[in-house]
Scaffold this motif. Structure first.
Motif: not given
Length: 316
Positions: A65, A19, A231-232, A58-59, A227-229, A224-225, A62
């Motif tokens: 967006y 991410g 990417s942000f 997921v990434g 990668v989300l963190i 998955v969680p 983000v």
């Protein structure tokens, strides 16, 4: 289906790196599964590819967006990568599931990792020599279709065979093709093009491969969680620190797979660490004091005397 908490933890670390930088997914995940958990290379590759189908979007979502994705660039890369990824999975099955075939897969994986690590180092050297800053915008890049399709084909084939290529090789090749774009600006585009690429390779793995669904579920749960963190946080990621770490791990894994024994590998990587530390010390010189780094302060009394002398000279 059995979940392995250690695979979950390791996958979280790899997912965070993916991410943050767009690199290191298959190049770190597959070696981790093989070296640390003793999973056969063909099963590790297939399980990682299926898990990536859930990790990559997921990434990508983000970055879509945030507007850091060039969809035209994604389209041309996918045109080359998707068919070759499926073909690579077919070739992996044709290699067979014998001990000799597993060794061939390991050598292919090691070669892919070494090429990726070497390309990252070469890119860094060329950037420093040219002195060019990567300040282009991803939205206004002039897409070059044929070379972009070729990069997709190369990366897709390697992804299908080894699960390595999307982050570790393709983003490096893209940085050579579009030299004004920073690594950070290509992270979103790379993650987005990896979604259909990984889906094609995973479909091939399900048809031709040896997926262990317990391993896949453990990877998904951890990555998955993370990668989300990552990417942000990617817009603030200290890229100059993270990429050398990824390059180091990729290089070590590549040497291991091509047959370098444990002790020579340890001495080699230790020597690289020492050389890197010496280079950093020579460049930064952290032992310098503040007095050496800043101009010495001139006492106020001396400034007053100097100004008075200048005024006297003018009046005379």
């Amino acid at each position: 289906m059995h979940l392995n908490p250690y695979i979950v933890l390791g996958s979280a670390v790899v997912g965070l790196l993916v991410g943050l930088t767009g690199a290191g997914g298959g190049a770190l995940m597959t070696p981790m599964l093989i070296l640390l958990f003793g999973i056969k290379p063909s099963s590790a590759i297939s399980s990682d590819l299926v898990a990536a189908v859930l990790m990559r979007p997921v990434g990508a979502a983000v970055h879509l967006y945030k507007g850091t994705v060039n969809l035209r660039l994604v389209g041309w890369m996918v045109a080359g990568s998707v068919p070759m990824a499926f073909f690579g999975s077919f070739l992996l099955r044709e290699l067979g599931n014998t001990a000799a075939a597993e060794q061939k897969v390991e050598i292919l994986l090691g070669a892919a990792l070494l090429v990726g690590a070497a390309a990252m180092v070469l890119r860094y050297v060329l950037d420093r020599r040219s002195g060019r800053r990567r300040i282009g915008t991803i939205q206004h890049v002039q897409v070059r279709p044929l070379p972009t399709i070729a990069i997709g084909m190369i990366g897709g084939l390697i992804v299908g065979l080894t699960s390595v290529g999307s982050g570790s090789l393709m983003i490096v090749l893209m940085l050579f093709l579009y030299p004004l774009l920073s690594a950070g600006q290509l992270v979103g585009t790379d993650l987005t093009q990896a979604v259909p690429l990984t889906a094609a390779a995973a479909q091939g793995a399900l048809v031709f491969g040896h997926v262990e669904f317990g391993v896949t579920a453990s990877i998904v749960l951890g990555s998955v969680p993370a990668v989300l963190i990552g990417s942000f946080l990617s817009s603030r990621a200290p890229d100059r620190y993270i990429r050398p770490i990824i390059t180091f791990v990729i290089f070590a894994s590549g040497l291991k797979y091509v047959g370098v024994a444990t002790y020579p590998l340890g001495w080699t990587m230790g020597g690289i660490l020492v050389a890197g530390a010496a280079y950093w010390l020579a460049r930064t010189k952290p032992w310098r004091t503040d007095r050496e780094l800043r101009p010495e302060r001139i006492p106020a009394s001396m400034i007053t005397k100097t100004s008075q002398s200048a005024e006297t000279a003018k009046s005379s």
